[in-house]
Design a protein around this motif. Structure first.
Motif, short mmCIF file in Angstrom:
data_model
loop_
_atom_site.label_atom_id
_atom_site.label_comp_id
_atom_site.label_asym_id
_atom_site.label_seq_id
_atom_site.Cartn_x
_atom_site.Cartn_y
_atom_site.Cartn_z
N LYS A 134 -39.33 102.09 58.87
CA LYS A 134 -39.10 103.51 59.20
C LYS A 134 -39.00 103.70 60.71
O LYS A 134 -38.17 104.49 61.19
CB LYS A 134 -40.22 104.37 58.63
N ILE A 135 -39.86 103.01 61.44
CA ILE A 135 -39.83 103.10 62.90
C ILE A 135 -38.51 102.58 63.45
O ILE A 135 -37.89 103.19 64.34
CB ILE A 135 -41.01 102.32 63.51
N LEU A 136 -38.02 101.46 62.91
CA LEU A 136 -36.74 100.90 63.35
C LEU A 136 -35.60 101.85 63.02
O LEU A 136 -34.63 101.97 63.79
CB LEU A 136 -36.51 99.53 62.69
N LYS A 137 -35.70 102.54 61.89
CA LYS A 137 -34.68 103.55 61.54
C LYS A 137 -34.68 104.69 62.54
O LYS A 137 -33.62 105.14 62.97
CB LYS A 137 -34.97 104.11 60.14
N GLU B 119 -42.79 108.69 64.50
CA GLU B 119 -43.07 107.30 64.84
C GLU B 119 -44.57 107.08 65.05
O GLU B 119 -45.13 106.07 64.61
CB GLU B 119 -42.30 106.89 66.10
N LYS B 120 -45.22 108.04 65.69
CA LYS B 120 -46.66 107.94 65.91
C LYS B 120 -47.41 107.92 64.58
O LYS B 120 -48.38 107.18 64.41
CB LYS B 120 -47.13 109.12 66.77
N HIS B 121 -46.93 108.74 63.63
CA HIS B 121 -47.55 108.78 62.31
C HIS B 121 -47.42 107.43 61.60
O HIS B 121 -48.38 106.93 61.01
CB HIS B 121 -46.91 109.87 61.46
N ALA C 153 -32.60 94.83 64.31
CA ALA C 153 -33.94 94.50 63.82
C ALA C 153 -34.10 94.83 62.35
O ALA C 153 -34.81 94.15 61.61
CB ALA C 153 -34.99 95.23 64.65
N ILE C 154 -33.42 95.88 61.89
CA ILE C 154 -33.50 96.30 60.49
C ILE C 154 -33.03 95.20 59.55
O ILE C 154 -33.50 95.10 58.41
CB ILE C 154 -32.67 97.59 60.29
N LYS C 155 -32.12 94.35 60.02
CA LYS C 155 -31.53 93.32 59.17
C LYS C 155 -32.43 92.11 58.94
O LYS C 155 -32.05 91.18 58.23
CB LYS C 155 -30.21 92.85 59.77
#
Length: 380
Positions: A267-270, A232-234, A277-279
């Motif tokens: 990717k962060i939401l995943k 997530e930091k990346h 939120a992904i939707k």
């Protein structure tokens, strides 16, 4: 001695198992110009420094190392910019870390020839082999049939893994002029690709001339894959860099940068498993891939259940006792092991139990070997 034309940047830390192959790829280059390899050993705790010294003694005009007694990376030191780039008084820069290697002995010559003849190109890369360490598989990337130019849009949207860093050769003057907005924590190759495509053109040769070892224990990739917080930091670091670059160039390439920023947000939401939120509409281009990954996971769970159903059902249809009787094995066992048997029925039960257990183990092993083929047939 003629002027050095290329400096190879090589970072080493505990790369002992791979280092000799890497150094051999350096010293065996066939060129009509001088080149050097600037190696930075960041206080390795294995025998990496000893191996480098061995090559330094044998090839003093090529291997030019810096040996650290304290790890600089852990102190936040920018090793390439602080130690290596200032020493590179050359026209071109190339990169290869100590756990990767070059397999094309004319790699440097081919890239220098191209860049010398095509001044409008700021960088030249080539195809490479991604070797998945610990797995029996490899992948060629980028998988192109013929050499061609890669556009800025392709490079931004496909991300840092579009090319192997050890395939890159870039004009040194351009690298040193790269704006500070490209700086980011934890990675640097993606920015080089983007910047090269903004200030000039990027040419990719179809020749496969290097190997990138993916997933080595302790490597940046392995550490990233094993830690959700670091991943997530990346993503956040990449978002920050892309936003700064987008602003620096006056939002001229905003559509491309925005696409990649949204992908990193997705990717962060995943990682957070935030299904609501992904939707959101802005993440629609990435939903397909997400659903594909999720369905693949469900598919594997389903096939795992199918595997055990097949095993449990089919193993019940095999009558071990009948097999033993058919081959007259009871009498043979009695004659060989039990000259004076008291209870033949008890012997039969023991033999059946042992043979049944062994059969199930062997059958299970065979099914494990065959099942991947069954999965492929069912998947098709």
């Amino acid at each position: 001695m003629s002027e050095i034309k290329v400096s190879v940047i090589c970072l080493v830390y505990n790369h002992e198992p791979y280092l000799r192959k890497c150094l051999d790829g350096f010293v065996n280059q066939k060129c009509d110009f001088e080149y050097e390899v600037l190696i930075h050993d960041d206080a390795s705790t294995d025998n990496s420094a000893s191996i480098i010294r061995e090559y330094e003694e044998k090839y003093p005009n090529i291997i030019k190392p810096i040996y650290q007694t304290e790890n600089q990376y852990s102190k936040g030191v920018k090793i390439t910019t602080d130690y290596l780039y200032p020493k590179a008084q050359v026209e071109y820069l190339a990169w290869c870390e100590g756990d990767d290697c070059w397999t094309g002995m004319d790699k440097l010559q081919k890239q220098v020839d191209f860049l010398d003849e095509n001044r409008e190109f700021s960088a030249c890369v080539h195809c490479a082999t991604m070797n998945f360490v610990g797995e029996d598989r490899i992948r060629r990337f980028p998988n192109i049939a013929s050499s061609r130019e890669f556009s800025l849009n392709e490079i931004i949207t496909q991300g840092g893994s579009i090319f192997s860093t050890n395939s890159l050769m870039m004009r040194k003057e351009l690298r040193m002029a790269m704006p500070r907005c490209f700086s980011a924590d934890g990675f640097g190759d993606y920015q080089l690709f983007i910047y090269s495509a903004i200030v000039g053109k990027v040419w990719c040769m179809k020749d496969n001339m290097s190997v990138y070892n993916y997933g080595i224990s302790g490597s940046w990739t392995a550490r990233m894959n094993d830690n959700l917080e670091k991943r997530e930091k990346h993503c956040n670091s990449e978002i920050n860099m892309l936003q700064k670059v987008d602003e620096f160039y006056g939002y001229k390439y905003h559509e491309m940068f925005d696409y990649k920023i949204r992908e990193n947000e997705f990717k962060i939401l995943k990682l957070r498993n935030d299904k609501k939120a992904i939707k959101q509409k802005k993440y629609k281009p990435f939903i397909k891939g997400y659903k594909k990954d999720y369905l693949y996971y469900k598919y594997n769970v389903f096939m795992y259940i199918v595997f055990w159903i097949i095993y449990l059902v089919t193993s019940q249809f095999i009558n071990v006792k009948n097999i033993l009787l058919y081959f007259n094995l009871f009498e043979k066992i009695e004659l060989i092991l039990f000259k004076q048997i008291i209870n033949l029925k008890a012997l039969e039960e023991v033999v059946i139990f042992i043979c049944n257990t062994l059969f199930k183990i062997v059958y299970l092993l065979l099914l494990i070997l065959v099942f991947p083929l069954i999965k492929k047939v069912i998947k098709k």
